[in-house]
Design an enzyme around this catalytic site. Structure first.
Site, PDB file in Angstrom:
ATOM      1  N   LYS A  39      89.391 -29.012  69.793  1.00 29.71           N
ATOM      2  CA  LYS A  39      89.900 -27.775  70.388  1.00 29.71           C
ATOM      3  C   LYS A  39      89.857 -27.795  71.914  1.00 29.71           C
ATOM      4  CE  LYS A  39      89.055 -24.654  66.502  1.00 29.71           C
ATOM      5  NZ  LYS A  39      88.780 -25.683  65.513  1.00 29.71           N
TER       6      LYS A  39
ATOM      7  N   GLU B  85      98.575 -22.912  65.893  1.00 30.45           N
ATOM      8  CA  GLU B  85      98.150 -21.528  65.756  1.00 30.45           C
ATOM      9  C   GLU B  85      98.226 -20.796  67.094  1.00 30.45           C
ATOM     10  OE1 GLU B  85      94.311 -21.441  63.898  1.00 30.45           O
ATOM     11  OE2 GLU B  85      95.139 -22.054  61.965  1.00 30.45           O
TER      12      GLU B  85
ATOM     13  N   GLU C 292      95.050 -23.244  68.805  1.00 34.68           N
ATOM     14  CA  GLU C 292      94.630 -24.583  68.417  1.00 34.68           C
ATOM     15  C   GLU C 292      95.706 -25.196  67.550  1.00 34.68           C
ATOM     16  OE1 GLU C 292      91.071 -24.086  66.174  1.00 34.68           O
ATOM     17  OE2 GLU C 292      92.080 -23.142  64.476  1.00 34.68           O
TER      18      GLU C 292
ATOM     19  N   ASN D 159      95.927 -27.479  64.021  1.00 33.51           N
ATOM     20  CA  ASN D 159      95.242 -28.083  62.886  1.00 33.51           C
ATOM     21  C   ASN D 159      96.055 -29.271  62.410  1.00 33.51           C
ATOM     22  OD1 ASN D 159      92.944 -26.363  62.579  1.00 33.51           O
ATOM     23  ND2 ASN D 159      94.332 -24.766  61.874  1.00 33.51           N
TER      24      ASN D 159
ATOM     25  N   PHE E 267      79.934  -8.896  51.163  1.00 38.93           N
ATOM     26  CA  PHE E 267      80.658 -10.155  50.964  1.00 38.93           C
ATOM     27  C   PHE E 267      79.722 -11.364  50.919  1.00 38.93           C
ATOM     28  CE2 PHE E 267      83.680  -7.212  52.795  1.00 38.93           C
ATOM     29  CZ  PHE E 267      84.792  -7.394  52.004  1.00 38.93           C
TER      30      PHE E 267
END
Length: 662
Positions: free
Chosen positions: A116, A275, A288, A290, A348
């Protein structure tokens, strides 16, 4: 073309790659750890080879073991899936040296874009719009705090080698930077073997929109539209869709052209994703790249008709792209919901254990189900808790949303906690349906956590009427059980009282062809029609002619009806039984406020307090790691630590006591 491919991954993505290989007539090799012995991907492949112990660092992340597996099985190429070694330059180089093709981009592209920090430097140099930040490696929390102050709060702390939401923290003050830096570096080291992090400005009310690119080894690069990935929790995507409801054609083209230009600067030669963070004004900033297949790639495949895995394999074999930019058309709408083993009713928290039941809607032109588990599979604490990626497709966004919501209503999972109700609540939310999204959506709409969806009054009434039908069918069946005393059959007509907790609804029912006409609180009767019989897991029928599907679970008394993200516990009683029920004493739950309990199975990373130490509400007491994510446990109120029952390195079970308070 290759004859045999090894998939250096597990779970649903391994199964996904195997499906395309079967279509192309290519044999497959699966790798598996001790924890995955007997897993679905292992059974689907033509061959399977064991590579080590459950921790990924001892199996799926060991390059030598993967290369050795290729040599033993004669695999000519490796598809890495996502996560694990998919963006590891050393892995791609090791395969190249061994004469094995890597089904992914060239090592230089992985290095340039997969890191990154380096990718942001390259993007900035290439004139791509980037978010303000500090791109150098940061040595400790104090330096991180200094940098954050210079950039200006809020800031985002991110792992350089990160992905999947791991190694990321938002910080709004010095204290959060210190804690966030520590957790981000630990997660980064454990997940990626690289603890470097960087800091950048956090854009308020951002959308996360990504561009799918595809390149070959002959200099051709195209983009296949965008994906809206703004519905996130803890920086991990939850619901994704294609196309975005926010972009116009002009912005889409600008983002796509920029993504293609960036890919060409590193000779990108596979499927990849660029992104962007997009503001309310449609200004976009490079986030970034991927250098792998994305988890959410199915929605792009559904609206373009392009099999991205197939294209990756063909490109790796040296073939030219047969698709030009002019061939890419976005047809219809697709939405993906990630079904996870986690408990939304308990913040969660990850859920592990045996998947006792796993059923969902059958695949069709409007439903796609990418999964790597079957009934009886074990959801392990060692890996990502994904159960399935369920996708809905339609000509419009509304049609796709309905298809997916209906499929979620037809989903039955038991044995572990899951987020199906939460996903359905997201789809039903007016803000989601209007397309007014941001990465803050979940935090803003459920600030106190998820406690179930709020159903519209008409839908709630419909399910209450359904409960009456369920009760009457159960009563009628019970009266016919062999060996019972010769009591008369209970009549369906008459008065009843429906209890939902302490809320009571007076009901009456009249037998009708195919069901019952049910009056609630004296209102106009609703026509409930269904061939449901006791023991069936789903109610399928109509209420006043409107089709409805609901999950039905019989309880000690009454039924739990699940629909649209809501769970209703309904008990239908006769007037006399209702009268007696009101006299029953209420059972009070024990007071556990003097204990800090472990909320999920996990490993203690740290205990931050000592016996006798006073604590303040909100103070970090302990950190527990589960499924590669660190969870900070905080004090709910002021108090004093009486006893510490756990230490760093301990493996704890759910509800095991960590601390006791005076």
């Amino acid at each position: 073309m290759f004859d045999k491919i090894l998939i250096a991954n597990r779970g649903e993505i391994a199964c996904r790659v195997i499906k395309t290989c079967r279509k192309l007539g290519i044999k497959t090799v699966a790798v598996y750890s001790d924890a995955d012995d007997g897993a679905l991907h292992m059974r689907m492949a033509d061959e399977a080879i064991h590579i080590g112990a459950p921790p990924a660092a001892e199996s799926y992340l060991v390059i030598d073991k993967i290369v050795d597996a290729c040599k033993k099985t004669g695999a000519q190429a490796v598809h890495p899936g996502y996560g694990f070694l998919s963006e590891n330059r050393k892995f791609a180089e090791a395969l190249k040296q061994a004469g094995i093709a890597f089904i992914g981009p060239n090592p230089n592209a992985i290095f340039a874009m997969g890191d990154k920090i380096e990718s942001k430097k390259l993007a900035k140099k290439a004139g791509v719009s980037t978010v303000p930040g500090y791109l150098g490696a940061i040595k400790d929390g104090k330096e991180a705090t200094k940098i954050a102050r210079e950039i200006g709060y809020p800031v985002m702390i991110k792992a350089s080698a990160g992905g999947g939401g791991k190694g990321m923290r938002i910080a709004r003050n010095d204290g959060e930077v210190e804690q966030g830096f520590s957790s981000a570096t630990n997660e980064a080291k454990n997940s990626f073997g690289d603890d470097r992090v960087f800091i950048e400005k956090y854009i308020e009310e951002p959308r996360h929109i990504e561009i799918q690119v595809l390149g070959d080894k002959h200099g051709n690069v195209i983009f296949l539209g965008e994906r809206e990935c703004s519905i996130q929790r803890r920086h991990q995507k939850v619901v994704e869709e294609a196309p975005s409801p926010f972009l116009d054609a002009k912005t889409r083209k600008a983002m796509g052209d920029q993504a293609v230009a960036l890919a060409k600067t590193v000779d990108y030669d596979s499927a990849g994703t660029v992104e962007f963070i997009v503001g309310p004004d449609r200004k976009f900033y490079f986030l970034e790249m991927n250098t792998r297949l994305q988890v959410e790639h199915p929605v792009t495949e559904l609206i373009t008709g392009v099999d991205l895995v197939e294209q990756m394999i063909r490109v790796a074999a040296g073939e030219k792209l047969t698709i030009a930019q002019k061939d890419i058309k976005l047809n219809g709408w697709a939405i993906e919901a990630r079904i996870y083993a986690e408990d939304p009713y308990r913040g969660f928290l990850p859920s592990t254990g045996r998947l006792v039941r796993w059923r969902t809607a059958e695949e069709s032109p409007v439903i796609r189900n990418d999964t790597g588990v079957v009934e009886g599979s074990e959801i392990s604490m060692f890996y990502d808790p994904m159960i399935s990626k369920l996708c809905g497709y339609g000509k419009t966004r509304e049609e796709a949303t309905k298809a997916l919501a209906d499929a979620l209503d037809e989903t039955w999972i038991s044995g572990i906690g899951h987020n199906v109700n939460f996903l359905n609540a997201v789809l039903a939310h007016p803000r989601f349906q209007s397309g007014k999204l941001s990465t803050n959506f979940i935090a803003e709409e459920w600030p106190q956590g998820f406690a179930g969806a709020d159903l519209p009054a008409a839908k709630h009434q419909a399910l209450t009427a359904v409960a009456v039908l369920l009760h009457l069918r159960a009563e009628r069946r019970a009266s016919h059980i062999t060996g019972k005393l010769g009591l008369p059959e209970k009549a369906a007509s008459g008065d009843w009282v429906v209890f939902e907790g302490k809320v009571e609804t007076v009901a009456s029912a009249v037998d009708a062809e195919g069901g019952y006409d049910v009056k609630l609180s004296g209102k106009k009767a609703v026509k409930v029609r269904s061939d449901w019989h006791p023991g069936e897991a789903f109610f399928r029928g109509t209420v006043d002619g409107t089709p409805i599907v609901a999950r039905v679970a019989m309880r000690q008394e009454g039924f739990r009806i699940t629909h649209g993200g809501a769970e209703l516990d309904l008990i239908v009683r006769s007037p006399r039984a209702a009268e007696l029920a009101r006299l029953m004493p209420e059972k009070v739950a024990p007071d556990m406020s003097k204990y800090l309990l472990c909320p999920m199975p996990g490993l203690v990373v740290s205990i931050n307090v000592a016996e006798g130490e006073p604590v303040k509400a909100g103070q970090a007491l302990a950190v527990v790691e589960a499924m590669k994510m660190e969870n900070v446990l905080r004090a709910e109120r002021d108090g004093t630590v009486k006893k510490v029952n756990a230490k760093k390195g301990d493996s704890l079970a759910v509800d095991q006591v960590i601390l006791e308070f005076a």
